[in-house]
Write an enzyme that holds these catalytic residues in place. Structure first.
Site, mmCIF file in Angstrom:
data_model
loop_
_atom_site.group_PDB
_atom_site.id
_atom_site.type_symbol
_atom_site.label_atom_id
_atom_site.label_comp_id
_atom_site.label_asym_id
_atom_site.label_seq_id
_atom_site.Cartn_x
_atom_site.Cartn_y
_atom_site.Cartn_z
ATOM 1 N N GLY A 114 60.008 35.185 43.306
ATOM 2 C CA GLY A 114 59.993 34.201 42.221
ATOM 3 C C GLY A 114 60.684 34.684 40.960
ATOM 4 C CD GLU A 115 57.505 36.914 37.679
ATOM 5 O OE1 GLU A 115 57.554 36.715 36.464
ATOM 6 O OE2 GLU A 115 56.602 37.583 38.220
ATOM 7 N N GLY A 116 62.449 38.015 40.432
ATOM 8 C CA GLY A 116 63.640 38.865 40.491
ATOM 9 C C GLY A 116 64.918 38.129 40.103
#
Ligand code: MCN
Ligand code: FES
Ligand code: FES
Length: 915
Positions: free
Chosen positions: A875-877
């Site tokens: 989700g964040e990478g």
């Protein structure tokens, strides 16, 4: 009153109306056609689109008085059914277009009109159509929506069948496929109720809440006079801090003992002070929203203004007063101290560069505004339904503040129309909790978009000063940093965020020696909330651009400079926190990305050649590396349960909150991959999710932790069940046999990241994450030389998320992050309290602001030893570092080095003029 006859979904309806309503209000309030969503309420987002007399119509700005009698109105409820989807609805599900699903009905209605008028549109025409009709999506990055329209058009033209669209498992295996998420069909048919929709269906005695909010940023409260408001029509109660049964504080759950505050700094309703614009001072509970709002205007608040510190440097001025008296404005500090002292290295190294960077106060801009409701349930529990992405976490944060015993508080997650992290902080949970306690009634509070934007948390701006040293061959020797995080007035998770700078400045790069100090500063601007990437976008603004500057200084290709300095197993490279990463996959990832980088460079050169020497535009190909960890710092854990049911189905219980990322399909796929050993199909797995009264503590859905942590917990629970069901001969017991043999039917799976350690308070050294993810960002930009206007024309992202659990989810996560990264780099901001108050003015990306030319490349040959089935998070990478890559591309195009975002045209133009 007026009488209107409307033909709604083919049926003539006679309606008696005030005449002042909007079409959206008539559809939603009178006809309960809640598939028509209200996002902005201002004509900016298209969530409310319906079709009126064959035209796309934004119903939120269409006055019913302007609608002719017998107007033909089509809504999402009228174009297909759960059993017989319209081809657009089917394509939406098949392409994973309904992430949170809040925008889906509005897009589908818009696309239906397009295809009615143009059965064979080009991709460009579809984009232009959505752009022109102001359809906004914050989750998908638009590309899957275009794919879906193109496929739906084929179905409508008879070139393929609806059934061909949908992936169907052949060998009872869904892991790694594009198997559709369970919530998809409800989302595309308008049957997926969000908070505002559920409020419409609440009991009649439900009170509507309007807030009295601060219109200044820092002040002492002298007096709150509610007398006039109390006598306004429909008012049941005006609530101030005096009525709050508990401590009237939300605790920030201070993470590190070195934090100089105590975490009890955020009032539920302001008592002594206003700390920021929008702070809640009183709540009016009334029979209708209109009555509540009218009365709220009559509450008089007497204030003594204090100096407002709107950025970290202002709050650090020696003359600045303490925003929370007794706690210094700089209340937390972390130092990453790795290897040798860097000062002598900086003095002697042949190559040293230094940069200052600024990462902005990016607003989250979900299309659904914040919403919550509360009531006392049949067991006497204060029950709060909200968009919380940490129901057990928020339980702990608000319990004492509202004044109930822990067992008397129950939190349930609503279907959320995107959060992107702002709901890692409790927003209005405590307010509705207090209101239901004080009034004894069910209560509801639905922010409008203005409130959503001006009074929910934002990305905390990062002011970075980074210095890098390299030897004569370009090997990075040392990094120094001195950084500030402006976290607004409330300390919650400010220390944790600042610690991320110790963990991620320089991440992915083999740097033996680091001295990197970061401080958290209390200010009067918007409170800092988690935002996708949480600390990484700030870190890479400094760290990655410094790498680019060094490469340039040394005349080394920026891609090769990163590749030669990345973590390597042969060098036993360690992270900035001094531990080995879980896998060494970066060398391979750079090798995989190299041809794409060269292709992009060649393409940019070709485009430049076409322009000629003094062309209107200049093109450039950029690069950056983004890294992120999956988990909360240290020994994170999660729990999930699996239960065998009499009908030979299995129910999975977890609290994997869904922002829209796909907690449902994540839970289902992890469960299925284990349960399929016993022959269970996906349809035989039921999900019970996100209710503290029913589901275990799986931890919050933040820090891209859920796929690893809760995925593992689900896997463990299912393995326990399967092991109990397994007979000596390898076959499996039935439900009846389990009962007969008195074997337990329900299993509690727990997974703990035991390999991790907290980071040391003095040095930030430790092993905070069990799994990491990596993304190489490769954009091409076009810079208009006369104006400084930048457009991203192509984006390639080469990622390693370990094993992919669901391909369309992962594609969707990356595409959405690219769109948000483009916004972060070029347009998005929340700085000016007067200007940045709408989705448009905050700079959200519309369809044509995001390129169609996006390539997603995955490396899957480094399964994570501690990830479920080898998976990391995702989700964040992808939002860790797209923005430095875009700025690096601007440099490649023009030679102008920009280190502060957003790189608005005037900023770029000034940099071009200064060359
Ligand atoms: N996944 C997968 N294969 C992998 C890794 C992940 O299929 N190798 C899937 C997971 O099953 C999950 C999704 O990808 O469905 C994201 O997984 P993960 O990275 O573990 O993140 P979380 O489930 O913990 O979700 C939170 C993360 C964060 S922190 C923010 S903020 C965020 C985000 O995901 N906000 C979002 N994605 C979002 N997507 C949407 N549409 N809306 C938001 O508000
Ligand atoms: Fe109507 Fe946004 S355009 S809700
Ligand atoms: Fe479009 Fe969430 S799926 S806003």
């Amino acid at each position: 009153m007026v009488k209107k006859i409307l033909v709604i979904n083919g049926v003539e309806r006679t309606l008696v109306l005030e005449g002042t309503e909007t079409l959206a209000e008539v559809l939603r309030d009178r006809l309960l056609l809640t598939g028509c969503k209200i996002g902005c309420g201002q004509g900016h987002c298209g969530a409310c689109n319906v079709i009126m007399d064959g035209k796309v119509t934004r119903s939120c700005i269409t006055r019913i008085s302007k609608v002719r009698d017998y107007a033909r109105i089509e809504t999402i409820e009228g174009i297909g059914t759960l059993e017989n989807l319209h081809p657009l609805q089917a394509a939406w599900v098949a392409h994973g277009c309904a992430q949170c699903g809040f925008c889906s009905p509005g897009f589908i209605m818009s696309a239906k009109v397009l295809l009615e008028n143009n059965p064979s549109p080009t991709r460009e025409e579809v984009r232009d159509w959505f752009h022109k009709n102001r359809n906004l999506c914050r989750c998908t990055g638009y590309k899957p929506l275009i794919d879906a329209v193109m496929d739906a058009a084929k179905v409508l033209r008879g070139e393929m069948s609806k059934e061909d669209l949908m992936f169907k498992p052949t060998d009872n295996k869904i892991l790694g496929t594009t198997y559709a998420r369970p919530s998809g069909i409800a989302k595309v048919t308008g049957n997926w109720d969000f908070g505002a929709d559920e409020i419409k269906k609440m009991p009649e005695d439900t009170l509507q809440i309007a807030l009295v909010q601060a219109e200044v940023s820092h002040a002492l409260i002298k007096r709150i006079d509610t007398s006039e408001a109390e006598n306004m029509p429909g008012v049941y109660k005006v609530i101030t801090y005096k009525d709050v049964p508990g401590k009237n504080r939300i605790t920030g759950l201070i993470t590190f003992p070195t934090n100089k505050g105590d975490g009890w700094d955020r009032p539920i309703l302001c008592d002594e002070k206003v700390f920021q614009y929008g702070d809640a001072i009183a709540m009016v509970c009334a029979d209708t929203v209109a009555h509540a709002k009218a009365a709220a205007k009559k509450v008089k608040v007497n204030l003594e203004l204090l100096p407002a510190y709107m950025s970290a440097p202002e709050a650090m001025d020696p003359d600045a007063i303490e925003i929370h008296p007794g706690t210094p404005n700089v209340y937390y500090e972390t130092n990453c101290i790795k290897g040798e002292d860097t000062a002598p290295i900086m003095e002697t190294a042949p190559n040293v560069v230094e940069i200052d960077s600024y990462c902005s106060r990016q607003p989250h801009l979900p299309i659904e505004p914040d919403v919550a409701y509360a009531y006392i349930d049949d067991e006497g529990r204060v029950t709060i339904h909200s968009k919380s992405i940490g129901i057990h976490l928020h339980h702990a944060m608000i319990c004492a503040g509202i004044g109930v015993e822990p067992e008397k508080l129950r939190l349930i997650q609503l279907h959320a129309g995107g959060t992107f992290g702002y709901k890692f902080s409790p927003t209005i949970e405590a307010l509705v909790g207090v209101a239901t306690l004080v009034t004894g009634h069910p209560v509801a509070l639905n922010f409008d978009m203005y409130q959503m934007i001006t009074y929910t948390g934002k990305r905390s701006p990062g002011f970075m000063h980074i210095k890098l040293a390299a030897d004569e061959n370009g090997k990075v020797l040392a990094l120094e940093g001195d950084n500030l995080i402006d976290h607004g007035p409330y300390s919650e998770f400010g220390d944790l965020l600042t610690m991320r700078l110790s963990q991620f400045v320089g991440a992915g790069v083999d740097i033996p020696n680091i001295r990197n100090r970061s401080r958290t500063v209390c200010t009067n601007h918007a409170y800092g909330a988690a935002f996708r990437g949480y600390g990484a976008p700030q870190s890479f603004m400094g760290g990655d651009i410094a790498m680019d500057v060094m490469a340039e200084k040394m005349g080394i290709d920026p891609f090769e400079f990163r590749a030669m300095n990345c973590y390597k197993e042969s060098a036993e490279s360690t992270t900035p926190t001094g531990c080995k990463p879980d896998v060494y996959c970066l060398e391979d990832l750079f090798n995989l990305a190299r041809p794409y980088y060269h292709k992009n460079k060649e393409y940019a050169e070709k485009l430049n050649a076409e322009q000629g020497e003094n062309g209107k535009y200049k093109f450039g190909a950029g690069v950056s590396l983004g890294v992120y960890g999956c988990g909360l710092d240290g020994v994170d854990s999660s729990e999930a349960w699996a239960e065998l049911n009499p009908d030979h189905t299995v129910t999975i219980y977890d609290s994997w909150e869904d922002h829209g990322q796909g907690a449902d399909i994540g839970t289902l796929t992890h469960a299925h991959e284990t349960l399929r050993q016993a022959g269970f199909t996906p349809e035989e797995i039921k999900l019970v999710m996100n209710d503290t009264g029913l589901t275990p503590n799986s931890g919050p859905a933040g820090g891209s932790r859920s796929n690893v942590m809760t995925g593992n917990a689900v896997r463990v629970a299912c393995e326990m069940l399967i092991n109990a069901m397994r007979k000596a001969d390898g076959t499996f017991r039935t439900y009846e046999e389990m009962v007969e043999e008195k074997l337990p039917l329900k299993y509690q799976g727990k997974w703990v990241a035991t390999a991790c350690t907290d980071c040391d308070m003095e040095t930030a050294q430790g092993n905070p994450f069990s799994v990491y993810m990596y993304c190489i960002n490769l954009p091409i930009v076009r810079v208009e030389m006369a104006t400084g206007k930048v457009k991203v024309v192509k984006f390639t992202m080469v990622s390693d998320f370990g094993t992919i659990i669901n391909k369309s989810v992962v594609d969707g996560q990356v595409l959405g992050a690219i769109a948000q990264g483009i916004g972060l780099a070029l347009t998005e901001d929340f700085e000016d309290l007067k200007k940045h108050t709408t989705l448009q003015k905050c700079g959200i990306s519309y369809p044509n602001d995001v390129p169609d030319d996006i390539e997603l490349i995955y490396q899957e040959n480094h399964p994570r030893p501690l990830g479920p089935y080898g998976a990391a998070g995702c989700g964040e990478g992808p939002l860790a570092a797209p923005h430095p890559a875009i700025l690096n591309a601007i440099f490649q195009a023009t030679g102008a080095r920009i280190t502060k975002i957003p790189a608005l045209p005037e900023v770029v133009k000034a940099a071009l003029d200064a060359l």
